[in-house]
Design a protein around this motif. Structure first.
Motif, PDB file in Angstrom:
ATOM      1  N   TYR A 166       1.260  15.086   1.032  1.00 37.26           N
ATOM      2  CA  TYR A 166       1.049  14.259   2.220  1.00 37.26           C
ATOM      3  C   TYR A 166      -0.315  13.585   2.190  1.00 37.26           C
ATOM      4  CZ  TYR A 166      -0.152  12.823   6.890  1.00 37.26           C
ATOM      5  OH  TYR A 166      -0.595  12.084   7.958  1.00 37.26           O
ATOM      6  N   TYR A 167      -1.352  14.342   1.922  1.00 38.29           N
ATOM      7  CA  TYR A 167      -2.691  13.750   1.972  1.00 38.29           C
ATOM      8  C   TYR A 167      -2.939  12.809   0.796  1.00 38.29           C
ATOM      9  CZ  TYR A 167      -3.736  16.421   6.102  1.00 38.29           C
ATOM     10  OH  TYR A 167      -3.712  16.905   7.392  1.00 38.29           O
ATOM     11  N   MET A 168      -2.281  13.035  -0.317  1.00 36.51           N
ATOM     12  CA  MET A 168      -2.340  12.064  -1.415  1.00 36.51           C
ATOM     13  C   MET A 168      -1.706  10.748  -0.970  1.00 36.51           C
ATOM     14  SD  MET A 168      -3.053  11.077  -4.492  1.00 36.51           S
ATOM     15  CE  MET A 168      -3.413  12.526  -5.507  1.00 36.51           C
ATOM     16  N   TRP A 169      -0.531  10.854  -0.358  1.00 35.23           N
ATOM     17  CA  TRP A 169       0.173   9.658   0.130  1.00 35.23           C
ATOM     18  C   TRP A 169      -0.629   8.957   1.216  1.00 35.23           C
ATOM     19  CZ3 TRP A 169       2.092   8.878   5.124  1.00 35.23           C
ATOM     20  CH2 TRP A 169       2.897   7.729   5.281  1.00 35.23           C
ATOM     21  N   ARG A 198       4.094  10.559  -6.634  1.00 35.79           N
ATOM     22  CA  ARG A 198       5.036  10.845  -7.717  1.00 35.79           C
ATOM     23  C   ARG A 198       4.314  11.537  -8.874  1.00 35.79           C
ATOM     24  NH1 ARG A 198       9.857   8.149  -8.725  1.00 35.79           N
ATOM     25  NH2 ARG A 198       9.234   8.119 -10.922  1.00 35.79           N
ATOM     26  N   GLU A 199       3.162  11.003  -9.222  1.00 41.52           N
ATOM     27  CA  GLU A 199       2.389  11.573 -10.337  1.00 41.52           C
ATOM     28  C   GLU A 199       1.953  13.000 -10.028  1.00 41.52           C
ATOM     29  OE1 GLU A 199      -0.770   8.766 -10.776  1.00 41.52           O
ATOM     30  OE2 GLU A 199       0.581   7.129 -11.354  1.00 41.52           O
ATOM     31  N   ALA A 255       0.831  -1.203   0.000  1.00 43.71           N
ATOM     32  CA  ALA A 255       0.000   0.000   0.000  1.00 43.71           C
ATOM     33  C   ALA A 255       0.869   1.258   0.000  1.00 43.71           C
ATOM     34  CB  ALA A 255      -0.923  -0.003   1.215  1.00 43.71           C
ATOM     35  N   SER A 256       1.984   1.224   0.723  1.00 46.22           N
ATOM     36  CA  SER A 256       2.884   2.377   0.760  1.00 46.22           C
ATOM     37  C   SER A 256       3.522   2.612  -0.607  1.00 46.22           C
ATOM     38  CB  SER A 256       3.962   2.168   1.821  1.00 46.22           C
ATOM     39  OG  SER A 256       3.392   2.097   3.109  1.00 46.22           O
ATOM     40  N   GLY A 257       3.879   1.540  -1.287  1.00 45.94           N
ATOM     41  CA  GLY A 257       4.437   1.675  -2.633  1.00 45.94           C
ATOM     42  C   GLY A 257       3.441   2.297  -3.595  1.00 45.94           C
ATOM     43  N   PHE A 258       2.196   1.871  -3.500  1.00 45.72           N
ATOM     44  CA  PHE A 258       1.131   2.445  -4.333  1.00 45.72           C
ATOM     45  C   PHE A 258       0.953   3.927  -4.024  1.00 45.72           C
ATOM     46  CE2 PHE A 258      -3.408   3.592  -4.556  1.00 45.72           C
ATOM     47  CZ  PHE A 258      -3.645   3.401  -5.912  1.00 45.72           C
ATOM     48  N   ALA A 259       0.974   4.280  -2.734  1.00 43.63           N
ATOM     49  CA  ALA A 259       0.787   5.670  -2.330  1.00 43.63           C
ATOM     50  C   ALA A 259       1.926   6.555  -2.819  1.00 43.63           C
ATOM     51  CB  ALA A 259       0.675   5.750  -0.810  1.00 43.63           C
ATOM     52  N   ILE A 260       3.141   6.043  -2.776  1.00 39.48           N
ATOM     53  CA  ILE A 260       4.281   6.819  -3.289  1.00 39.48           C
ATOM     54  C   ILE A 260       4.133   7.048  -4.784  1.00 39.48           C
ATOM     55  CG2 ILE A 260       6.744   6.614  -3.859  1.00 39.48           C
ATOM     56  CD1 ILE A 260       6.386   7.698  -1.113  1.00 39.48           C
ATOM     57  N   GLN A 261       3.675   6.037  -5.513  1.00 35.22           N
ATOM     58  CA  GLN A 261       3.500   6.199  -6.960  1.00 35.22           C
ATOM     59  C   GLN A 261       2.460   7.274  -7.268  1.00 35.22           C
ATOM     60  OE1 GLN A 261       5.303   5.030  -9.441  1.00 35.22           O
ATOM     61  NE2 GLN A 261       4.021   6.240 -10.831  1.00 35.22           N
ATOM     62  N   LYS A 262       1.359   7.293  -6.522  1.00 32.74           N
ATOM     63  CA  LYS A 262       0.336   8.327  -6.728  1.00 32.74           C
ATOM     64  C   LYS A 262       0.902   9.711  -6.435  1.00 32.74           C
ATOM     65  CE  LYS A 262      -3.561   7.680  -7.380  1.00 32.74           C
ATOM     66  NZ  LYS A 262      -4.346   7.620  -8.643  1.00 32.74           N
ATOM     67  N   SER A 299       2.663  18.751 -11.001  1.00 38.99           N
ATOM     68  CA  SER A 299       2.639  20.067 -10.347  1.00 38.99           C
ATOM     69  C   SER A 299       3.884  20.891 -10.630  1.00 38.99           C
ATOM     70  CB  SER A 299       2.491  19.897  -8.832  1.00 38.99           C
ATOM     71  OG  SER A 299       1.278  19.262  -8.506  1.00 38.99           O
ATOM     72  N   LEU A 300       5.042  20.221 -10.690  1.00 33.12           N
ATOM     73  CA  LEU A 300       6.306  20.944 -10.837  1.00 33.12           C
ATOM     74  C   LEU A 300       7.023  20.676 -12.151  1.00 33.12           C
ATOM     75  CD1 LEU A 300       7.738  20.501  -7.221  1.00 33.12           C
ATOM     76  CD2 LEU A 300       6.561  22.494  -8.165  1.00 33.12           C
ATOM     77  N   ALA A 301       6.401  19.876 -13.026  1.00 29.59           N
ATOM     78  CA  ALA A 301       6.997  19.540 -14.334  1.00 29.59           C
ATOM     79  C   ALA A 301       8.413  18.984 -14.154  1.00 29.59           C
ATOM     80  CB  ALA A 301       7.016  20.768 -15.247  1.00 29.59           C
ATOM     81  N   LEU A 302       8.542  17.987 -13.290  1.00 25.81           N
ATOM     82  CA  LEU A 302       9.854  17.427 -12.963  1.00 25.81           C
ATOM     83  C   LEU A 302      10.104  16.138 -13.738  1.00 25.81           C
ATOM     84  CD1 LEU A 302       9.690  17.846  -9.084  1.00 25.81           C
ATOM     85  CD2 LEU A 302      10.859  19.331 -10.719  1.00 25.81           C
ATOM     86  N   ASP A 303      11.389  15.816 -13.932  1.00 27.14           N
ATOM     87  CA  ASP A 303      11.729  14.539 -14.558  1.00 27.14           C
ATOM     88  C   ASP A 303      11.652  13.425 -13.521  1.00 27.14           C
ATOM     89  OD1 ASP A 303      14.523  14.015 -13.331  1.00 27.14           O
ATOM     90  OD2 ASP A 303      14.677  16.071 -14.102  1.00 27.14           O
ATOM     91  N   ASP A 304      11.689  12.174 -13.986  1.00 29.02           N
ATOM     92  CA  ASP A 304      11.504  11.024 -13.110  1.00 29.02           C
ATOM     93  C   ASP A 304      12.565  10.933 -12.019  1.00 29.02           C
ATOM     94  OD1 ASP A 304       9.227  10.206 -14.434  1.00 29.02           O
ATOM     95  OD2 ASP A 304      10.292   8.836 -15.776  1.00 29.02           O
ATOM     96  N   ASP A 305      13.818  11.231 -12.365  1.00 24.64           N
ATOM     97  CA  ASP A 305      14.895  11.130 -11.384  1.00 24.64           C
ATOM     98  C   ASP A 305      14.712  12.125 -10.235  1.00 24.64           C
ATOM     99  OD1 ASP A 305      16.067   9.107 -12.795  1.00 24.64           O
ATOM    100  OD2 ASP A 305      17.592  10.368 -13.757  1.00 24.64           O
TER     101      ASP A 305
END
Length: 242
Positions: free
Chosen positions: A98-101, A32-33, A23-30, A38-44
């Motif tokens: 935070y609240y997304m995670w 990340r998106e 569940a934590s891995g899923f939350a981090i992925q959400k 929001s900031l137009a950042l690259d994956d790294d």
């Protein structure tokens, strides 16, 4: 091992009854998106922010007396992680992260039908207690999200007390709540350092390690009495113990 009849089972929660890591891995992925859009950042760069947050979470020391809630502290983790990586962080973005995670993680947590059935069957024969470490608010939110209180005679959250697992004091509290002796109980959990060491120190009848990854017991670590890959195999161990 003596022939003591088992009267009670103490269960850990995270990665024992519920798949918190998944569940934590899923939350981090959400999250990340959200950061990427929001900031137009690259994956790294996004990965760096998330890794910083996870590290802060791992080493978190929460003091209720400091006047900040756990939510405020963890919003701060995201704010610091963003600021340490890029320009352009705002408190509102950190709160969104935070609240997304948090909410994404809670939404994915659940007790599987198989585990629900296991607990129902076990409670016909044993007293059951849920013993979980962690911040009181965070852990109670998980307990509520998965609706597991109905399966237990008592729920003990370590964050409510001065000492958590593996300290014997919190195990003695559990024994008192269930009106049993240590030798009447077994401890079931995924952590050698807290669940198994704690059960050993408290002198329970047996410790059962949930080892879903097939890892070897590290040199110098406490050795569990039994090892199973999933809590669903617990009935086999109980048959041997009884």
């Amino acid at each position: 091992m003596d022939a003591t009849v088992i009267k009670a089972i103490l269960f850990d929660l995270d990665n024992t009854l519920i798949e918190t890591n998944r569940a934590s891995g899923f939350a981090i992925q959400k999250t990340r998106e959200l950061l990427k859009s929001s900031l137009a950042l690259d994956d790294d760069t996004v990965s760096s922010i998330c890794d910083k947050f996870k590290k802060k979470l791992l080493h978190e020391k929460f003091d209720p007396a400091a006047g900040r809630s756990i939510d405020e502290v963890r919003v701060g983790h995201w704010d610091e992680s963003i600021k340490e990586t890029v320009d352009g962080s705002t408190p509102s973005l950190a709160a969104e992260c935070y609240y997304m995670w948090k909410n994404s993680r809670l939404e994915l947590l659940c007790l599987s039908p198989e585990i629900c059935n296991l607990l129902k069957q076990l409670r016909k024969r044993y007293k059951l207690l849920l013993l979980t470490n962690g911040n009181a608010q965070t852990q109670r939110e998980k307990v509520e999200a998965v609706g597991c209180e109905r399966f237990f005679d008592a729920v003990v959250v370590g964050g409510d007390y001065a000492e958590q697992k593996p300290f014997p004091s919190i195990f003695r509290l559990c024994f008192d709540l269930l009106q049993v002796e240590a030798r009447d109980c077994i401890m079931v959990g995924d952590s050698l350092d807290t669940d198994i060491q704690g059960g050993f120190s408290a002198q329970v009848r047996a410790t059962i390690w949930i080892n879903s990854t097939g890892d070897e017991v590290p040199v110098g670590s406490v050795t569990p009495d039994y090892t199973i890959s999933t809590v669903l195999d617990l009935e086999d161990i109980l048959a041997r113990l009884n």
